[in-house]
Design a protein around this motif. Structure first.
Motif, PDB file in Angstrom:
ATOM      1  N   ARG B 273      50.792  16.175  27.216  1.00 43.54           N
ATOM      2  CA  ARG B 273      50.835  15.048  27.187  1.00 43.54           C
ATOM      3  C   ARG B 273      50.184  14.268  28.653  1.00 43.54           C
ATOM      4  O   ARG B 273      49.639  13.526  29.014  1.00 43.54           O
ATOM      5  N   GLU B 277      47.527  11.296  28.630  1.00 42.35           N
ATOM      6  CA  GLU B 277      47.595  10.099  29.488  1.00 42.35           C
ATOM      7  C   GLU B 277      47.744  10.499  30.363  1.00 42.35           C
ATOM      8  O   GLU B 277      48.273  10.303  32.211  1.00 42.35           O
ATOM      9  N   GLN B 279      46.245   8.353  33.598  1.00 44.29           N
ATOM     10  CA  GLN B 279      46.382   7.485  34.103  1.00 44.29           C
ATOM     11  C   GLN B 279      48.435   7.757  34.802  1.00 44.29           C
ATOM     12  O   GLN B 279      48.303   7.161  35.539  1.00 44.29           O
ATOM     13  N   LEU B 280      48.929   8.495  33.726  1.00 43.51           N
ATOM     14  CA  LEU B 280      50.329   8.595  34.514  1.00 43.51           C
ATOM     15  C   LEU B 280      50.861   9.433  35.353  1.00 43.51           C
ATOM     16  O   LEU B 280      51.809   9.856  36.314  1.00 43.51           O
ATOM     17  N   ARG B 290      56.614  15.350  38.916  1.00 45.65           N
ATOM     18  CA  ARG B 290      57.836  15.438  37.872  1.00 45.65           C
ATOM     19  C   ARG B 290      57.466  14.662  37.031  1.00 45.65           C
ATOM     20  O   ARG B 290      57.976  15.280  35.851  1.00 45.65           O
ATOM     21  N   GLU B 291      56.589  13.915  36.774  1.00 37.01           N
ATOM     22  CA  GLU B 291      56.337  12.790  35.546  1.00 37.01           C
ATOM     23  C   GLU B 291      55.727  13.322  34.002  1.00 37.01           C
ATOM     24  O   GLU B 291      56.763  13.804  32.991  1.00 37.01           O
ATOM     25  N   LEU B 294      58.988  15.673  33.244  1.00 41.54           N
ATOM     26  CA  LEU B 294      60.218  15.119  32.129  1.00 41.54           C
ATOM     27  C   LEU B 294      60.844  14.505  30.667  1.00 41.54           C
ATOM     28  O   LEU B 294      61.711  15.116  30.198  1.00 41.54           O
ATOM     29  N   CYS B 295      59.527  14.993  30.205  1.00 40.65           N
ATOM     30  CA  CYS B 295      60.231  14.647  28.788  1.00 40.65           C
ATOM     31  C   CYS B 295      60.297  16.046  28.351  1.00 40.65           C
ATOM     32  O   CYS B 295      60.727  16.270  27.784  1.00 40.65           O
ATOM     33  N   ALA B 297      61.486  18.298  29.820  1.00 44.64           N
ATOM     34  CA  ALA B 297      62.798  18.405  30.492  1.00 44.64           C
ATOM     35  C   ALA B 297      63.734  17.721  29.409  1.00 44.64           C
ATOM     36  O   ALA B 297      65.151  18.641  29.311  1.00 44.64           O
ATOM     37  N   SER B 298      63.506  17.178  28.828  1.00 48.13           N
ATOM     38  CA  SER B 298      64.619  16.167  28.351  1.00 48.13           C
ATOM     39  C   SER B 298      65.084  16.934  26.332  1.00 48.13           C
ATOM     40  O   SER B 298      65.678  16.625  25.225  1.00 48.13           O
ATOM     41  N   LEU B 299      63.551  17.537  26.210  1.00 45.16           N
ATOM     42  CA  LEU B 299      63.788  18.195  24.579  1.00 45.16           C
ATOM     43  C   LEU B 299      64.100  19.245  25.298  1.00 45.16           C
ATOM     44  O   LEU B 299      64.015  20.171  25.911  1.00 45.16           O
ATOM     45  N   PRO B 300      64.425  20.505  23.418  1.00 45.43           N
ATOM     46  CA  PRO B 300      65.272  21.693  23.880  1.00 45.43           C
ATOM     47  C   PRO B 300      63.488  22.531  24.308  1.00 45.43           C
ATOM     48  O   PRO B 300      62.680  21.668  23.779  1.00 45.43           O
ATOM     49  N   LYS B 301      63.267  23.204  25.181  1.00 45.74           N
ATOM     50  CA  LYS B 301      62.381  23.560  25.072  1.00 45.74           C
ATOM     51  C   LYS B 301      61.962  25.215  24.132  1.00 45.74           C
ATOM     52  O   LYS B 301      60.719  25.065  23.668  1.00 45.74           O
ATOM     53  N   ALA B 302      63.257  25.380  23.333  1.00 41.80           N
ATOM     54  CA  ALA B 302      62.291  25.584  21.981  1.00 41.80           C
ATOM     55  C   ALA B 302      61.578  25.047  20.906  1.00 41.80           C
ATOM     56  O   ALA B 302      60.508  25.885  20.504  1.00 41.80           O
ATOM     57  N   PHE B 303      61.157  23.462  21.587  1.00 44.50           N
ATOM     58  CA  PHE B 303      60.586  22.707  20.582  1.00 44.50           C
ATOM     59  C   PHE B 303      58.997  23.169  21.054  1.00 44.50           C
ATOM     60  O   PHE B 303      58.012  22.691  20.577  1.00 44.50           O
TER      61      PHE B 303
END
Lengths: 495, 495
Positions: B273, B277, B279-280, B290-291, B294-295, B297-303
């Motif tokens: 990601r 992107e 520019q983010l 840390r940006e 974020l994504c 961390a909020s999704l299961p690491k499993a993925f």
């Protein structure tokens, strides 16, 4: 997380709440002046719009302002539900300019500008939960994310067919052929921009809420008119429909724990197969003892992720929550791989609270949330536990495209966008009937789309004079856009 | 894994192969006498059916046998493709008896039996790859799995509405209401049985192939007629359509790396990601660093499961495979969350071979497989690597239900089931046209459905006299069932 949130949607037929005195709204999110309306007025539903926190339909704050094509907007705030308005809205003109990455980031971009490459219009509804913070942030942010994403690809959007390379220089002579074979069209770039904008906005909301110590989430329903097409992007349980003289067409579908059951169940893995089909396991033979592992071994272990449920929930779906008396009985159930149903012998672990529980409007994910897509909720946990909701939620919208140039649009063809409170009470057909009975008799009224939006909300309040005459009542916040489509193919083509 | 397999489907317009002399078929899978045909004859396409391994249509081995409702079956084996027939078929009567778990496991069950609780019919097509082993096993096994799954729930299937408890004893007085609210019907139990039967059969095939040191996989397309409904279960790229006088209706959809792109890409996670992107990400501020997390961390690491690709493939889709000249350019791409397209700046890792590559019939998963659902393939790996295919494949079918009792069926209403070779050359409309031009003129012919199946295959062989007159050619094995639907509501109701 404000009290009362877990009952975000009232049971239909529940007790009518006693009216509360109006309270001042206090939003802990710093207000930003919206910069995307034509002229300098604020958009409907953005944070500074005047609101009456009572249970009656209010006049749209945008009445008489230059809403694109005189689109109508109305909203209602149910004071009993929350002291804040959890519905937020935004609309305005989108001016997409050619830009180099990072060059014009600080400039105003949505004011009417002469050098724009492409002009469109934008409408958005956000239905918050756990407070209005996420919905307000989304109303202030999502259009900026979309603008950035569109500007990053705008040369491809305005081309007859998007080039393989954005520079336009072919590296390989057969590149146009590959783009042709993949069927990639300009509208696919707009769809991709909407998908990425929702994700970007979700990340912004996560950061901002964390930084300000707030919580909450919201659904998002966005319509964008660009180059003769209407794009409808939906993440949550709001809905948009097209209403024409002889047609009612859904432009979105809802994302709830029920409609996304299989995706959600799948996250917590391939389990309990041996329990479901005991006849396959025969511990006598060495081969047989390996059977239950065959499936697991061939799937990524990553999918076996019971930690997400912390042993507190069961992934399986049953017709109702099981109890002690059901132990040992064969009851109806289904697992993530099943669209159909089967029977299984109830074990103790099946008595846990279900991952998805309840029916229709009462269905909840982890006993907590009524939607399965949306923005925010980064910190949301099941009450009194450490179990996170976010891993089960998607921020990416489903995007549908309406080719307005192909429709031979009539003067009274409209799109109705509304949050779930409206659709709890009125069906698509009932809304279409109200639209068709109202518009032809009010052709001379310059505010007829606004009046229609208000009338739609009014008919959810159970008044005797409600046009459906059925007296159904919604106790939810409701926001409605009525967007006339006539003559907009030309007007949205700013290029 | 036999040579030539990676070219399982020939390029349309490729060179016409020179005819080879017939070779004897040698199946390393032990043959089991099929036990599910009315009488004692073998089913069409099961392992002992006489076959001519040349490139001409052959008469169905079932001609004159008691196929249910005189269904027609024909097949062709393309000798150039493989020395074995990778297409297999099975059909017969399904007799579902009430049984206790494990009680009657050893008995014959599909012979015509007077004590059955429910009678139906079963047709199945299996298109193998990597040899015929998996397809032969599936043709010998899947009906048994389905019978077991149906017998386990048959009391619910024959009830007006499936009871919450299979015993029929309500634990809770409101149980029927819960079943009603969930909308659970008898047909949902049949759908569930088909879904579970495919999974069970896949496990059996995995065990049997491993035990015999063989490899291979197959697609599976099954039609079951039961209680006035036709259930079509599909895992792979075969297809079934309903042809009536004024209607052509698809009864299945194909599962290929292209149609299941998002599911397959999603398996290998949320990556890149920050690359997509840039520019983010601003590494100056502590928050910004840390940006990208974020994504994640909020999704299961499993993925995040890049191991599945072993660093050899890229998950992203591009219009064509990228090469050195593309480095640093912005090119069209899409990731798992995108139905639309966007542009990204090409990095070195994007030059890897794509997870899904190619277009239409040439699309391949990991450069290897043209289908994304099916049975078998437990041992399949990318050539010269240790990268497994199985984690990306699903054995669960999609099931559609045709309510025949609602259709007012006419004498010439048929279902055409065929493996992909037919559909590579003929569209649904072309097949319907052939059906409609053939059947009315042959009303007196008792074998007309068989003749029709043969005629359909014949029109894929590029003959001048082919009814489409377009001379398109298929070099694939092809199997076709033509199933007349007239008068079967009554006949399939064995209860």
């Amino acid at each position: 997380m404000s009290a009362g949130w877990f009952r975000r949607r009232f049971l239909p037929g529940g007790p009518l709440p006693a009216p509360r005195p109006p309270r001042p709204r206090a939003s802990p999110v710093p207000y930003r002046r919206p910069r995307f309306l034509r002229g300098s007025g604020s958009g409907p539903g953005t944070a500074d719009a005047p609101r009456r926190p009572d249970a009656r339909p209010v006049r749209s704050p945008a009445r008489g302002r230059a809403l694109p094509w005189n689109a109508g907007y109305a909203e209602i705030i149910n004071a009993e539900k929350s002291e804040f308005n959890e519905d937020q809205a935004a609309c305005g003109q989108l001016c997409i300019r050619r830009c180099e990455f990072g060059a014009e980031e600080d400039q105003e971009w949505l004011a009417l500008c002469s050098e724009e490459l492409l002009t469109g219009h934008y409408w958005a509804l956000f239905d918050g939960h756990g407070g209005p913070a996420a919905a307000i942030l989304a109303a202030n942010t999502l259009h900026s994310c979309l603008r950035r994403q569109l500007e990053a690809v705008v040369e491809g959007v305005v081309a007859a067919r998007p080039p393989m390379h954005l520079s336009g220089h072919c590296v390989c002579a057969s590149d146009p052929q590959f783009v042709e074979e993949k069927g990639i069209r300009a509208e696919d770039l707009v769809i991709g921009a909407l998908e990425s904008a929702f994700q970007e906005c979700d990340e912004v909301i996560g950061r901002e809420l964390e930084a300000s110590g707030q919580v909450g989430g919201c659904t998002a329903l966005v319509a964008v008119s660009l180059q003769g097409k209407l794009y409808v992007a939906n993440a949550g349980d709001s809905r948009a429909i097209l209403v024409r003289k002889d047609e009612v067409r859904p432009l979105s579908s809802e994302f709830t724990p029920e409609t996304e059951r299989q995706r959600i169940q799948q996250l917590v893995g391939v389990l309990q197969r041996e329990a479901v089909e005991p006849q396959l396991v025969s511990p006598q033979s060495p081969e047989a003892t390996r059977e239950p592992d065959l499936c697991l071994a061939s799937l990524p272990k990553a999918f076996v992720y019971p930690e997400l449920l912390a042993g507190e929930f069961t992934r399986l779906e049953f017709p109702r929550r099981l109890k002690g008396d059901d132990l040992g009985q064969k009851v109806l159930f289904r697992d993530h791989h099943m669209r159909g149903w089967s029977y299984k012998c109830v074990e103790k672990s099946d008595l846990k609270y279900p991952l998805i529980h309840g029916q229709g409007r009462q269905a909840r994910l982890l006993g907590t949330l009524a939607v399965s897509r949306g923005l925010g909720d980064h910190q949301l946990r099941v009450l009194d536990t450490n179990i996170q909701l976010k891993p089960f939620l998607l921020s990416v919208p489903q995007v549908t495209v309406l080719d307005m140039d192909q429709l031979e649009l009539q003067e009274e063809d409209v799109v109705v966008m509304a949050t779930d409170g409206l659709w709890d009470v009125l069906s698509n057909e009932q809304v279409a009937q109200l639209v068709r009975s109202f518009l032809p008799g009010n052709r001379e009224d310059p505010h007829r789309f606004l009046e229609l939006a208000q009338m739609l909300i009014h008919s959810t309040q159970g008044k005797d004079d409600g046009p459906t005459g059925e007296g159904q009542v919604s106790y939810d916040d409701i926001s409605v856009f009525v967007i006339p489509l006539h003559n907009q193919g030309q007007r949205s083509d700013g290029h």
